[in-house]
Design an enzyme around this catalytic site. Structure first.
Site, short mmCIF file in Angstrom:
data_model
loop_
_atom_site.label_atom_id
_atom_site.label_comp_id
_atom_site.label_asym_id
_atom_site.label_seq_id
_atom_site.Cartn_x
_atom_site.Cartn_y
_atom_site.Cartn_z
N CYS A 153 13.58 11.02 6.89
CA CYS A 153 13.58 10.67 8.31
C CYS A 153 15.00 10.63 8.86
CB CYS A 153 12.88 9.33 8.53
SG CYS A 153 13.77 7.91 7.89
N GLU B 211 9.24 17.02 14.81
CA GLU B 211 9.86 16.70 13.52
C GLU B 211 9.25 17.65 12.49
OE1 GLU B 211 10.87 12.86 10.73
OE2 GLU B 211 8.92 12.92 11.74
N LYS C 144 0.87 -1.18 0.00
CA LYS C 144 0.00 0.00 0.00
C LYS C 144 0.91 1.23 0.00
CE LYS C 144 -1.69 3.04 1.99
NZ LYS C 144 -1.64 4.52 1.66
#
Length: 503
Positions: free
Chosen positions: A285, A387, A177
């Protein structure tokens, strides 16, 4: 207009287009916000059809010799190389990253395929003869069944290639997905997998949103789920998936710090920080978003050198390799990052470079934000705790390396970090004691190569096993140990009531 559908049982389909629940979502070019096409958002029924195809294909695929499965991976690697330009164009059109950056992403994915090609060696079991009187024992690694992967927008080619190639090489079948924001490259790569020889039903792709995710997490036919995304969603995926009996690895967010020591080669450190903070518009990330300078002199010099380099940055359409940085992925994300910048100013951090003033002639409708640089950032500020996932670098000032390490260790995330120094003793102490999963010494993006494994600590990872490398074999298999004895013909033995041992 192009409609991006699903790949189910070896065929492309839109599947939901005749139903009342048919849903489409725009896929846009972040450089212009032009609509490139629409992606079909799978219903629960569509995902269940893909799961059924994978379940049907599993018995035959499980029993396919590993060497035959791996030969498909060799062909896939060749097809990825032959179609690299097209794949990178799809990545850049939907994500916005510069083509050279997209090529680096794809190359990392190809390296993972090359590691997967050693699956026959990694899946070898262990054998011990005569562990007891005429008793042999061995272990083997067996596939789990139907597995699934849910992948993020920022690495639409590489992260899927962390997951499904190893999963299917180990004998599982798979449901992917991808992110509905950047669906095309993952779907095209899966089509190349079919061209390479993956049988129908072994690899399936369903595009969708939360409805598709929840179906994957709750359907009892899926045995394992791998996820990469933000920490709140990673935690949701982990708790929901494990509550439904699945093996789950869920990779979440990050706030990666670099410590800059007084003895560091500052010119090289600044060059490294520029790429690590502003490459891919900070949408990584593993991006370095905080530089912790030890000593005010170090910080002052660092800020001046960064200002000089930021002034040379070229920001524009990712299709032009002359640019260093493209746009953010969506206008909504641009607004979020701009809001966090405003919060940093309100909190008292010094905004040395304000990228909100960037002008991009001819691309005014794009999601562009210039490089931003904050100084005098404090641990309690939101721009340090959150973040940001944008081109924002925060400078913090401390007196000692230990103080810097304490800031890193107290943060909820523990994905990546690095230390810039010439001192081997400091480097050894840092790498041995810092509470972070991936550590660089004068390496700002310490992303492990394919034959190691990727993963952070603390709230950057939910689950016990890391991605790709040796941990991926363990994640996509279960160990079975067999102990076997063939008594000699005609020999009668009495019952033994004590626990068996070799004593």
């Amino acid at each position: 207009m192009k409609v991006i559908g699903h790949l189910i049982n070896g065929a492309l389909t839109h599947n939901d287009d005749s139903g009342a629940g048919f849903r489409l979502q725009d896929v846009t070019n972040p450089s212009t916000n032009e609509v490139l096409g629409k992606v079909s958002l799978a219903s629960k029924a569509t995902v269940e059809e893909a799961i059924a195809a994978a379940e049907t294909a599993y018995p035959a695929w499980r029993n396919t010799p590993t060497a035959k499965r791996v030969r498909i991976m060799y062909r896939l690697r060749d097809l990825l190389e032959q179609n690299a330009d097209k794949i990178c164009e799809l990545i850049t059109l939907e994500h916005g990253k510069v083509l050279n950056d997209a090529m680096g992403e794809l190359q990392r994915g190809i390296e993972n395929i090359e590691y997967v090609c050693s699956a026959p060696e990694m899946l070898k079991g262990e054998h011990s003869k005569n562990v007891g009187p005429a008793i042999d024992s061995w272990s083997e690694f067996q596939p789990l069944g139907v597995c699934a992967g849910i992948t993020p927008f920022n690495f639409p080619a590489m992260v899927p290639l962390w997951m499904w190639p190893m999963a299917i090489a180990c004998g599982n079948t798979f449901i992917l997905k991808p992110s509905e924001r950047t669906p095309s490259s993952a779907l095209f790569i899966a089509e190349l997998g079919i061209e390479a020889g993956i049988p129908a039903g072994v690899l399936n792709v369903v595009n969708g949103d939360k409805e598709a995710v929840d179906t994957i997490l709750t359907d009892k036919r899926i045995q394992a789920v791998s996820f990469v995304g933000s920490t709140p969603i990673a935690e949701y995926v982990y708790t929901t998936g494990t509550a439904h009996g699945k093996r789950v690895q869920a990779f979440g967010g990050a706030k990666n710090h670099a410590i800059v020591m007084p003895d560091a080669d500052l010119d090289n450190a600044v060059a490294a920080l520029m790429g690590a903070a502003y490459g891919s518009c900070g949408e990584r990330c593993m991006a370095i978003s905080v530089a912790v300078a030890v000593g005010n002199d170090t910080a002052d010099t660092l800020v001046e050198k960064l200002k000089e380099q930021i002034a040379t940055l070229k920001v524009g359409d990712g299709m032009d390799n002359q640019n260093d940085m493209g746009p953010l992925v969506t206008s909504a994300h641009l607004e979020k990052v701009q809001g966090l910048i405003a919060t940093g100013v309100e909190e008292g951090a010094k905004l040395v470079i304000d990228g909100r003033n960037l002008r991009t002639p001819g691309l005014e409708q794009g999601n562009y934000l210039g490089a931003c640089l904050f100084d005098h950032v404090k641990p309690e500020m939101i721009i340090h705790s959150s973040e940001i996932f944008g081109p924002v670098l925060c400078i913090m000032r401390v007196e000692t390396m230990q103080e810097a390490m304490d800031i890193i260790d107290r943060h909820e995330y523990g994905n990546g970090t690095c230390l810039f120094t010439r001192d081997g003793e400091a480097a050894r102490y840092f790498s041995d004691n810092i509470k972070v999963g991936m550590v660089g010494i004068n390496v700002p993006l310490p992303v492990p190569v394919a034959h190691h494994s990727f993963g952070g600590w603390k709230r950057s990872l939910f689950g016990d096993l890391h991605a790709y490398g040796p941990d991926s074999v363990r994640f996509y298999t279960k160990r079975k140990t067999i102990t076997q004895r063939w008594p000699a013909s005609g020999v009668r033995e009495g019952a033994q009531f004590s626990f068996p041992s070799n004593g």
